[in-house]
Scaffold this motif. Structure first.
Motif, mmCIF file in Angstrom:
data_model
loop_
_atom_site.group_PDB
_atom_site.id
_atom_site.type_symbol
_atom_site.label_atom_id
_atom_site.label_comp_id
_atom_site.label_asym_id
_atom_site.label_seq_id
_atom_site.Cartn_x
_atom_site.Cartn_y
_atom_site.Cartn_z
ATOM 1 N N LEU A 103 -19.168 5.026 -0.428
ATOM 2 C CA LEU A 103 -17.781 5.490 0.076
ATOM 3 C C LEU A 103 -17.067 6.259 -0.819
ATOM 4 O O LEU A 103 -16.425 7.130 -0.287
ATOM 5 N N THR A 104 -17.202 5.996 -2.162
ATOM 6 C CA THR A 104 -16.198 6.821 -2.981
ATOM 7 C C THR A 104 -16.644 8.202 -3.144
ATOM 8 O O THR A 104 -15.915 9.081 -2.997
ATOM 9 N N VAL A 105 -18.136 8.433 -3.252
ATOM 10 C CA VAL A 105 -18.594 9.541 -3.322
ATOM 11 C C VAL A 105 -18.176 10.589 -2.158
ATOM 12 O O VAL A 105 -17.769 11.761 -2.184
ATOM 13 N N ILE A 106 -18.414 9.945 -0.818
ATOM 14 C CA ILE A 106 -17.771 10.808 0.479
ATOM 15 C C ILE A 106 -16.418 10.946 0.261
ATOM 16 O O ILE A 106 -15.974 11.787 0.806
ATOM 17 N N GLY A 107 -15.434 9.857 -0.274
ATOM 18 C CA GLY A 107 -13.977 9.997 -0.264
ATOM 19 C C GLY A 107 -13.559 11.347 -1.201
ATOM 20 O O GLY A 107 -12.859 12.012 -1.055
ATOM 21 N N VAL A 108 -14.420 11.325 -2.372
ATOM 22 C CA VAL A 108 -14.107 12.585 -3.169
ATOM 23 C C VAL A 108 -14.282 13.684 -2.376
ATOM 24 O O VAL A 108 -13.636 14.953 -2.525
ATOM 25 N N ILE A 109 -15.654 14.116 -1.764
ATOM 26 C CA ILE A 109 -15.870 15.372 -1.233
ATOM 27 C C ILE A 109 -14.768 15.591 -0.268
ATOM 28 O O ILE A 109 -14.410 16.679 0.186
ATOM 29 N N ALA A 110 -14.701 14.425 0.620
ATOM 30 C CA ALA A 110 -13.725 14.674 1.646
ATOM 31 C C ALA A 110 -12.256 15.059 1.118
ATOM 32 O O ALA A 110 -11.601 16.082 1.738
ATOM 33 N N MET A 111 -11.922 14.763 -0.116
ATOM 34 C CA MET A 111 -10.772 15.066 -0.385
ATOM 35 C C MET A 111 -10.723 16.541 -1.027
ATOM 36 O O MET A 111 -9.832 17.070 -0.671
#
Length: 355
Positions: free
Chosen positions: A204-212
Motif C-alpha cells: 500500500l505504501t509503494v502504491i501511495g508513493v507512486i500515486a503521489m
C-alpha cells in the motif's frame, strides 16, 4: 552595525537538496555532544542508535515495517503542504482510520470472507478522510485555521479510542487490559516470512508513493496545487480555487493516515489498543519536509525517521538510556532543517546608517 533579514532573489536549488543532509549531519554532531554530557561514549552510543538496529534481518524487517506508515502518511500530507494547507492532525486521522477498520474487522458478519481486508482498507481511508473533512469544511467555509482544528481533533480521536478500548470494545477475555479482541486471520495482512513481522501492507505504501508522484509531478491538478502554494494571488487570478486546494490537500492526508492506521492494526498489532501509534502522524510531518515534499525524497526521509524509532528502542535495551531520545533527535533534526531552509530563502544584510 545593524542587520536586517531580507529574502534572497533566487534560492539555491543545490542547497535545497543538500539541506536535509546538512541537517542530519548536524543532528549527529549535537547527538554526540548530548551523549557525552550523559556520560556515555558518543561513538558507542551512536553505533547502538544507528548501526546496531540493522545488524540482523529482523532489524531490517522492523526498519521497513516502521518506515512504511511514515512514508505513506508523509506522502498524503505533502499533497496539502505543497499548497500551504497545513494538516497537523494526521495522528488523529490515523487513530480514526484504525477504529473504523477495527469495527469492520470485529463485527463483519462473515469473519472468513476474502472481502474483509479490502473492506477494512476502504473503511480506514474513508474514516480518515471524514475526520479530515471537518477542518476542510471549516477552513473553506469559515476561514478557520486548519492547524489548530486538525491538532485539536487529534486529542478527540485519542479520547474516543480510549473510551472504546476501556468500554464497549474491550475484550472480556483480555484480563482487563484496554484492548479489543484479536482480529480474525482474514483481517490480517500476510507476512513475507513467518520469522519476521514485515507484511504485505508495505505494498500500500509503494502504491501511495507512486500515486503521489503521478499526482504532484504528472497531473494538472497537482500543478495547480503547487501554484496555489507558491503564488496564491497568481493562482486566484488564473481561476484556481483555494477551496479546491484545501479539500484536496486535507482529504489526501486523511486518506493516507487512515489507511496507515488500518495497516498498523491489520499488520503488526492485530488488535486495537491505546498504543496503536508511537507518534507516526507527527513524525511524518518531519519526514515530508526532509523529503522536500517530493515522493522519492520522502522515501529516504521515512527510512531515516524509522531508524530513529528503532535506535531509541536499541539504546534503551543495550545501554539503558530512555527511548525518549527518539523524540529529542526528531526535534533536533526538525530544528536544523528549518534553520537550513531559513538561510536558503533569507539572508542577513547590513543596514546602512544615513548621516
Amino acid at each position: 552595525m545593524r542587520f536586517k533579514i531580507e529574502q534572497r532573489p533566487e534560492p539555491s536549488a543545490a542547497m535545497r537538496l543538500a539541506a536535509p543532509l546538512v541537517a542530519a549531519l548536524l543532528t549527529l554532531l549535537v547527538g554526540s555532544v548530548l551523549f557525552a554530557a550523559l556520560g556515555q561514549d558518543p561513538l558507542q552510543t551512536l553505533h547502538a542508535f544507528f548501526i546496531a538496529p540493522l545488524n540482523s534481518m529482523n532489524g531490517v524487517s522492523e526498519w521497513l515495517l516502521k518506515a512504511s506508515p511514515l512514508i505513506l502518511i508523509a506522502c498524503g500530507l505533502a499533497v496539502g503542504f505543497r499548497a500551504n494547507v497545513w494538516n497537523i492532525g494526521a495522528e488523529g486521522q490515523l487513530i480514526i482510520g484504525a477504529i473504523a477498520a477495527c469495527g469492520v474487522g470485529l463485527f463483519y458478519p462473515d469473519p472468513e470472507s476474502r472481502l474483509l481486508l479490502p473492506l477494512m482498507i476502504l473503511a480506514g481511508a474513508l474514516a480518515g478522510m471524514a475526520w479530515a473533512a471537518i477542518p476542510a469544511f471549516l477552513r473553506a467555509r469559515m476561514n478557520t485555521n486548519e492547524i489548530l482544528v486538525t491538532l485539536m481533533l487529534t486529542y478527540i480521536a485519542g479520547l474516543l479510542l480510549s473510551w472504546l478500548v476501556h468500554g464497549p470494545w474491550r475484550d472480556p477475555a483480555g484480563f482487563n487490559y484496554p484492548q479489543t479482541a484479536l482480529l480474525p486471520p482474514a483481517a490480517m495482512f500476510p507476512v513475507f516470512d513467518d520469522a519476521y513481522r514485515l507484511n504485505t501492507s508495505v505494498i500500500l505504501t509503494v502504491i501511495g508513493v507512486i500515486a503521489m508522484w503521478l499526482f504532484t509531478d504528472r497531473s494538472f491538478l497537482g500543478y495547480k496545487m503547487s501554484v496555489s502554494g507558491a503564488a496564491p494571488l497568481a493562482a486566484r487570478y488564473a481561476g484556481f480555487r483555494e477551496s479546491a486546494a484545501v479539500w484536496t490537500g486535507l482529504l489526501a492526508g486523511g486518506a493516507a493516515a487512515g489507511i496507515s492506521g488500518m495497516a498498523e492494526l491489520s499488520g503488526p498489532l492485530g488488535q486495537l489498543s491505546p498504543q496503536i501509534s508511537p507518534g507516526y502522524g507527527f513524525a511524518a510531518i518531519i519526514v515530508a519536509f526532509i523529503g522536500r515534499l517530493n515522493a522519492f525524497g520522502i522515501v529516504l526521509g521515512g527510512l531515516l525517521m524509522s531508524l530513529l524509532f528503532l535506535g531509541g528502542e536499541s539504546v534503551q535495551l543495550t545501554i539503558g538510556l530512555s527511548s525518549s531520545l527518539t523524540r529529542i533527535f526528531q526535534g533536533i533534526l526538525l530544528f536544523f532543517l528549518l534553520a537550513a531552509d531559513f538561510f536558503i530563502f533569507y539572508r542577513f544584510s547590513p543596514v546602512r546608517e544615513h548621516a
